[in-house]
Design an enzyme around this catalytic site. Structure first.
Site, PDB file in Angstrom:
ATOM      1  N   PHE A 187       0.800  -1.221   0.000  1.00 25.66           N
ATOM      2  CA  PHE A 187       0.000   0.000   0.000  1.00 25.66           C
ATOM      3  C   PHE A 187       0.838   1.279   0.000  1.00 25.66           C
ATOM      4  O   PHE A 187       0.309   2.366  -0.229  1.00 25.66           O
ATOM      5  CB  PHE A 187      -0.979   0.026   1.179  1.00 25.66           C
ATOM      6  CG  PHE A 187      -0.387  -0.392   2.485  1.00 25.66           C
ATOM      7  CD1 PHE A 187       0.325   0.492   3.267  1.00 25.66           C
ATOM      8  CD2 PHE A 187      -0.549  -1.703   2.938  1.00 25.66           C
ATOM      9  CE1 PHE A 187       0.870   0.100   4.471  1.00 25.66           C
ATOM     10  CE2 PHE A 187      -0.007  -2.107   4.149  1.00 25.66           C
ATOM     11  CZ  PHE A 187       0.705  -1.199   4.919  1.00 25.66           C
ATOM     12  N   ASP A 244       1.682   3.557  -3.807  1.00 24.58           N
ATOM     13  CA  ASP A 244       0.864   4.630  -4.371  1.00 24.58           C
ATOM     14  C   ASP A 244       0.224   5.532  -3.321  1.00 24.58           C
ATOM     15  O   ASP A 244      -0.628   6.351  -3.650  1.00 24.58           O
ATOM     16  CB  ASP A 244      -0.233   4.026  -5.258  1.00 24.58           C
ATOM     17  CG  ASP A 244       0.352   3.275  -6.435  1.00 24.58           C
ATOM     18  OD1 ASP A 244       1.310   3.784  -7.045  1.00 24.58           O
ATOM     19  OD2 ASP A 244      -0.131   2.171  -6.741  1.00 24.58           O
ATOM     20  N   HIS A 245       0.611   5.398  -2.073  1.00 18.75           N
ATOM     21  CA  HIS A 245      -0.018   6.201  -1.002  1.00 18.75           C
ATOM     22  C   HIS A 245       1.056   6.808  -0.115  1.00 18.75           C
ATOM     23  O   HIS A 245       1.356   6.252   0.942  1.00 18.75           O
ATOM     24  CB  HIS A 245      -0.940   5.322  -0.164  1.00 18.75           C
ATOM     25  CG  HIS A 245      -1.860   6.094   0.727  1.00 18.75           C
ATOM     26  ND1 HIS A 245      -1.533   6.474   2.009  1.00 18.75           N
ATOM     27  CD2 HIS A 245      -3.100   6.567   0.522  1.00 18.75           C
ATOM     28  CE1 HIS A 245      -2.539   7.115   2.562  1.00 18.75           C
ATOM     29  NE2 HIS A 245      -3.505   7.186   1.682  1.00 18.75           N
ATOM     30  N   PHE A 246       1.604   7.852  -0.345  1.00 21.75           N
ATOM     31  CA  PHE A 246       1.544   8.684  -1.542  1.00 21.75           C
ATOM     32  C   PHE A 246       2.879   8.588  -2.244  1.00 21.75           C
ATOM     33  O   PHE A 246       3.911   8.518  -1.584  1.00 21.75           O
ATOM     34  CB  PHE A 246       1.235  10.123  -1.161  1.00 21.75           C
ATOM     35  CG  PHE A 246      -0.128  10.268  -0.530  1.00 21.75           C
ATOM     36  CD1 PHE A 246      -1.255  10.303  -1.321  1.00 21.75           C
ATOM     37  CD2 PHE A 246      -0.276  10.328   0.849  1.00 21.75           C
ATOM     38  CE1 PHE A 246      -2.510  10.447  -0.753  1.00 21.75           C
ATOM     39  CE2 PHE A 246      -1.525  10.460   1.420  1.00 21.75           C
ATOM     40  CZ  PHE A 246      -2.646  10.525   0.613  1.00 21.75           C
ATOM     41  N   VAL A 303       2.794   7.186   3.305  1.00 24.64           N
ATOM     42  CA  VAL A 303       2.116   7.312   4.594  1.00 24.64           C
ATOM     43  C   VAL A 303       1.164   6.129   4.714  1.00 24.64           C
ATOM     44  O   VAL A 303       0.537   5.723   3.736  1.00 24.64           O
ATOM     45  CB  VAL A 303       1.315   8.640   4.660  1.00 24.64           C
ATOM     46  CG1 VAL A 303       0.521   8.731   5.946  1.00 24.64           C
ATOM     47  CG2 VAL A 303       2.238   9.827   4.521  1.00 24.64           C
TER      48      VAL A 303
END
Length: 154
Positions: free
Chosen positions: A41, A44-46, A51
């Site tokens: 995760f 792409d976050h971020f 985070v």
């Protein structure tokens, strides 16, 4: 000490967010998890500034604070003997979580859960998450049930 309960968790690999259970009783549970820097995760976050998503923080709190305690309480009742083709399956009924601090890749978090009630198979807990500096990350009320399922026949 209490980590044998981890064998009953239905989560595997990248979606199991429990490393250790340090305290477990009829009144609550304390456990921890260190977020892997290569977790799926974060990509792409971020991008460029990873985070931990709030949904993952909520999931960590639910797995340690509700599911571990629920499985412990069900197994402690002694009425439930799991067969070789059976497993315990947690169902989250509701959450109310407030977030106070970000969690970054590689951080270790601790979850402390206090049972509010456990009756008719439903468990409700007050759950807090702190970071390694013992600062509050998130807190909230979680409720759910743990069902026995036949894993052979779905």
């Amino acid at each position: 000490m209490h980590n044998q309960i981890l064998n009953h968790l239905p989560y595997k690999s990248s979606f199991r967010f429990v490393d250790n259970i340090s305290a477990l009783s009829e009144d609550g549970v304390t456990g921890d998890y260190t977020l892997r820097e290569d977790a799926f995760f974060y990509e792409d976050h971020f991008e460029g500034n990873p985070v931990t998503p709030g949904v993952i923080i909520t999931e960590i709190m639910a797995q340690i604070g509700l599911v571990v305690l629920g499985i412990f309480l069900i197994l402690k009742e002694g009425e439930l003997n799991l067969g070789p083709d059976e497993a315990l399956f947690p169902l989250l009924a509701s959450t109310e979580v407030s977030f106070h601090k970000m969690v970054l890749p590689g951080q270790k978090v601790t979850v402390i859960s206090k049972k509010q009630y456990f009756r008719f198979g439903k468990l409700k807990c007050y759950v807090e998450m702190t970071d390694s500096s013992n600062e509050l990350v998130a807190r909230g009320m979680f409720s759910g049930i743990v069902k026995r399922v036949d894993i052979k026949n779905g």
